[in-house]
Design an enzyme around this catalytic site. Sequence first.
Site, PDB file in Angstrom:
ATOM      1  N   THR A 144       0.824  -1.209   0.000  1.00 51.11           N
ATOM      2  CA  THR A 144       0.000   0.000   0.000  1.00 51.11           C
ATOM      3  C   THR A 144       0.858   1.259   0.000  1.00 51.11           C
ATOM      4  OG1 THR A 144      -1.266   1.363   1.558  1.00 51.11           O
ATOM      5  CG2 THR A 144      -0.430  -0.666   2.411  1.00 51.11           C
ATOM      6  N   SER A 179      -0.772   2.781  10.855  1.00 47.47           N
ATOM      7  CA  SER A 179      -1.659   1.888  11.628  1.00 47.47           C
ATOM      8  C   SER A 179      -0.969   0.525  11.726  1.00 47.47           C
ATOM      9  CB  SER A 179      -3.009   1.707  10.918  1.00 47.47           C
ATOM     10  OG  SER A 179      -2.851   0.876   9.780  1.00 47.47           O
ATOM     11  N   TYR A 181      -2.195  -2.159  10.715  1.00 44.36           N
ATOM     12  CA  TYR A 181      -2.394  -2.785   9.392  1.00 44.36           C
ATOM     13  C   TYR A 181      -1.285  -2.355   8.426  1.00 44.36           C
ATOM     14  CZ  TYR A 181      -3.695  -2.424   4.514  1.00 44.36           C
ATOM     15  OH  TYR A 181      -3.639  -2.430   3.144  1.00 44.36           O
ATOM     16  N   HIS A 182      -1.062  -1.014   8.333  1.00 42.27           N
ATOM     17  CA  HIS A 182      -0.046  -0.552   7.393  1.00 42.27           C
ATOM     18  C   HIS A 182       1.328  -1.085   7.782  1.00 42.27           C
ATOM     19  CE1 HIS A 182      -3.257   2.455   6.453  1.00 42.27           C
ATOM     20  NE2 HIS A 182      -2.828   2.213   5.235  1.00 42.27           N
ATOM     21  N   LYS A 185       2.072  -4.429   6.348  1.00 40.86           N
ATOM     22  CA  LYS A 185       2.507  -4.376   4.943  1.00 40.86           C
ATOM     23  C   LYS A 185       4.002  -4.065   4.844  1.00 40.86           C
ATOM     24  CE  LYS A 185      -1.418  -4.860   2.692  1.00 40.86           C
ATOM     25  NZ  LYS A 185      -1.674  -6.030   1.863  1.00 40.86           N
TER      26      LYS A 185
HETATM   27  P1  NAD Z   1     -10.891  -7.595   0.941  1.00 49.48           P
HETATM   28  O1  NAD Z   1     -10.932  -7.736   2.421  1.00 49.48           O
HETATM   29  O2  NAD Z   1     -12.131  -7.245   0.218  1.00 49.48           O
HETATM   30  O3  NAD Z   1     -10.328  -8.958   0.311  1.00 49.48           O
HETATM   31  C1  NAD Z   1      -9.320  -9.729   0.906  1.00 49.48           C
HETATM   32  C2  NAD Z   1      -9.682 -11.193   0.717  1.00 49.48           C
HETATM   33  O4  NAD Z   1      -8.645 -12.009   1.291  1.00 49.48           O
HETATM   34  C3  NAD Z   1     -10.990 -11.574   1.403  1.00 49.48           C
HETATM   35  O5  NAD Z   1     -11.841 -12.232   0.486  1.00 49.48           O
HETATM   36  C4  NAD Z   1     -10.555 -12.501   2.545  1.00 49.48           C
HETATM   37  O6  NAD Z   1     -11.510 -13.490   2.821  1.00 49.48           O
HETATM   38  C5  NAD Z   1      -9.232 -13.067   2.047  1.00 49.48           C
HETATM   39  N1  NAD Z   1      -8.266 -13.426   3.102  1.00 49.48           N
HETATM   40  C6  NAD Z   1      -7.826 -12.658   4.132  1.00 49.48           C
HETATM   41  N2  NAD Z   1      -6.944 -13.353   4.870  1.00 49.48           N
HETATM   42  C7  NAD Z   1      -6.797 -14.565   4.291  1.00 49.48           C
HETATM   43  C8  NAD Z   1      -6.011 -15.722   4.601  1.00 49.48           C
HETATM   44  N3  NAD Z   1      -5.222 -15.772   5.664  1.00 49.48           N
HETATM   45  N4  NAD Z   1      -6.105 -16.801   3.780  1.00 49.48           N
HETATM   46  C9  NAD Z   1      -6.924 -16.775   2.709  1.00 49.48           C
HETATM   47  N5  NAD Z   1      -7.697 -15.719   2.375  1.00 49.48           N
HETATM   48  C10 NAD Z   1      -7.632 -14.625   3.170  1.00 49.48           C
HETATM   49  O7  NAD Z   1      -9.727  -6.553   0.624  1.00 49.48           O
HETATM   50  P2  NAD Z   1      -9.434  -5.749  -0.736  1.00 49.48           P
HETATM   51  O8  NAD Z   1      -9.960  -4.388  -0.599  1.00 49.48           O
HETATM   52  O9  NAD Z   1      -9.828  -6.574  -1.902  1.00 49.48           O
HETATM   53  O10 NAD Z   1      -7.852  -5.650  -0.667  1.00 49.48           O
HETATM   54  C11 NAD Z   1      -7.047  -6.667  -1.244  1.00 49.48           C
HETATM   55  C12 NAD Z   1      -5.579  -6.379  -1.009  1.00 49.48           C
HETATM   56  O11 NAD Z   1      -5.231  -5.129  -1.590  1.00 49.48           O
HETATM   57  C13 NAD Z   1      -5.199  -6.306   0.471  1.00 49.48           C
HETATM   58  O12 NAD Z   1      -3.961  -6.931   0.671  1.00 49.48           O
HETATM   59  C14 NAD Z   1      -5.092  -4.827   0.718  1.00 49.48           C
HETATM   60  O13 NAD Z   1      -4.191  -4.548   1.749  1.00 49.48           O
HETATM   61  C15 NAD Z   1      -4.609  -4.308  -0.611  1.00 49.48           C
HETATM   62  N6  NAD Z   1      -5.016  -2.898  -0.799  1.00 49.48           N
HETATM   63  C16 NAD Z   1      -6.346  -2.589  -0.870  1.00 49.48           C
HETATM   64  C17 NAD Z   1      -6.724  -1.260  -1.020  1.00 49.48           C
HETATM   65  C18 NAD Z   1      -8.172  -0.857  -1.111  1.00 49.48           C
HETATM   66  O14 NAD Z   1      -8.436   0.355  -1.214  1.00 49.48           O
HETATM   67  N7  NAD Z   1      -9.122  -1.777  -1.087  1.00 49.48           N
HETATM   68  C19 NAD Z   1      -5.739  -0.264  -1.097  1.00 49.48           C
HETATM   69  C20 NAD Z   1      -4.393  -0.617  -1.033  1.00 49.48           C
HETATM   70  C21 NAD Z   1      -4.050  -1.948  -0.874  1.00 49.48           C
END
Ligand code: NAD
Length: 382
Positions: A144, A179, A181-182, A185
């Site tokens: 991120t 955070s 979370y961050h 990453k």
């Molecule tokens: P999301 O929560 O909608 O999807 C994540 C998926 O991963 C979920 O379906 C969840 O069930 C699955 N998951 C989580 N832990 C797991 C594990 N241990 N084993 C198997 N499956 C697991 O999130 P998103 O918004 O689709 O984000 C996806 C990725 O992109 C994340 O890594 C997030 O940090 C990164 N990201 C997202 C954004 C955003 O704005 N949405 C921005 C920057 C980075």
Amino acid sequence: MKIIVAGGDGFCGWPTALYLSKQGHDVAILDNLVRRKIDNELHSNSVTPIATLEERVNKWKELTGKEIKTFVGDLNHHDFLTQVFTQFKPDAFVHFAEQRSAPYSMIDREHAVYTQTNNVMGNLNVLYAIKELAPDCHLIKLGTMGEYGTPNIDIEEGYIEIEHKGRKDTLPYPKQPGSFYHLSKVHDSHNIQFACKIWGIRATDLNQGIVYGLHTEETKQDPVLNNRLDYDGVYGTALNRFINQAAIEHDLTVYGSGKQTRAFLNIEDTVRCVEIAAENPAEPGEFRVFNQFTEWFSVKELADKVQKVAKEEGIDVSIDNMENPRVEAEDHYYSAVNTKLRDLGLEPHLLTDEVIKDMLQTVIDHKDRVIKDNVLPSVTWK
Ligand code: NAD
């Protein structure tokens, strides 16, 4: 290419899996479905009704003839992951499967520990699976832009050239995340870089901005293919949250002054960026970093845009500057480089009024699903 999309049931992963499948790749989704369980924990939901993973992939097969295999299980279960790698033999592993909400990670000790254990250990298991079972597999890892924080200098793509006491080196760009979370990453990035160095793994860290939007060409084909749309104070990202608030005629709640500036991209660009990374793999041993965003805005600018479009649609909402539940700089410099994906062919879908209007209409269509109690922030950093 044989591509695993881990987290393929989530907001970014589902449209990415469909897009890569449409482009002719052999795609498998790995997901433990924990995001759906977290909805139950938070008494929340997606504004758009979402079908089960099984219904989703069956509909895709019916419409396109293309099969997306599913592996339902957890990255932290080593035996499961071993089985997936042995059966599927991926050329690329797209890793979205993490707990991705900053507020969720800040609820309390338990949620911070869960977030870092799930994310850091899950990613470490993936690194070992690649090393032991598919050493040529390209790891495409979602990081991120929040890893960098808001330094008072330009943010470079992963690395910065430093001159210190007469000597020069190119070093990882300093990270100042905001955070737990961050921070997870940042820990992932370090582990990946180390694994590339010692084992010769190939990896691309996609430092993604905040994703807005909902539909892609593929998810629009049938309601069963709907993407999820989060709006609550825990999982809703800024623009998506404001659009949902406008749809239910709630004030747009800007945290603090709203001058906080962040990098953004459309979900349609997320799917394309992953394709670009997959088709141009990192070299063995290379830890490559791309900044994956197309524009940056202050939170206040986003609220202004939503307010304006909503007004054109006959909805009058005010902007409410509420006390900031986060600990973050509000007045700060922001300028970040994002040339690498553009150089490889990304053509951005920018944030136009039309994009906001289209999302607003979708939310209005489903506004009876919005749980109003969830619209305000419920987690504070302190
Ligand atoms: P999301 O929560 O909608 O999807 C994540 C998926 O991963 C979920 O379906 C969840 O069930 C699955 N998951 C989580 N832990 C797991 C594990 N241990 N084993 C198997 N499956 C697991 O999130 P998103 O918004 O689709 O984000 C996806 C990725 O992109 C994340 O890594 C997030 O940090 C990164 N990201 C997202 C954004 C955003 O704005 N949405 C921005 C920057 C980075």
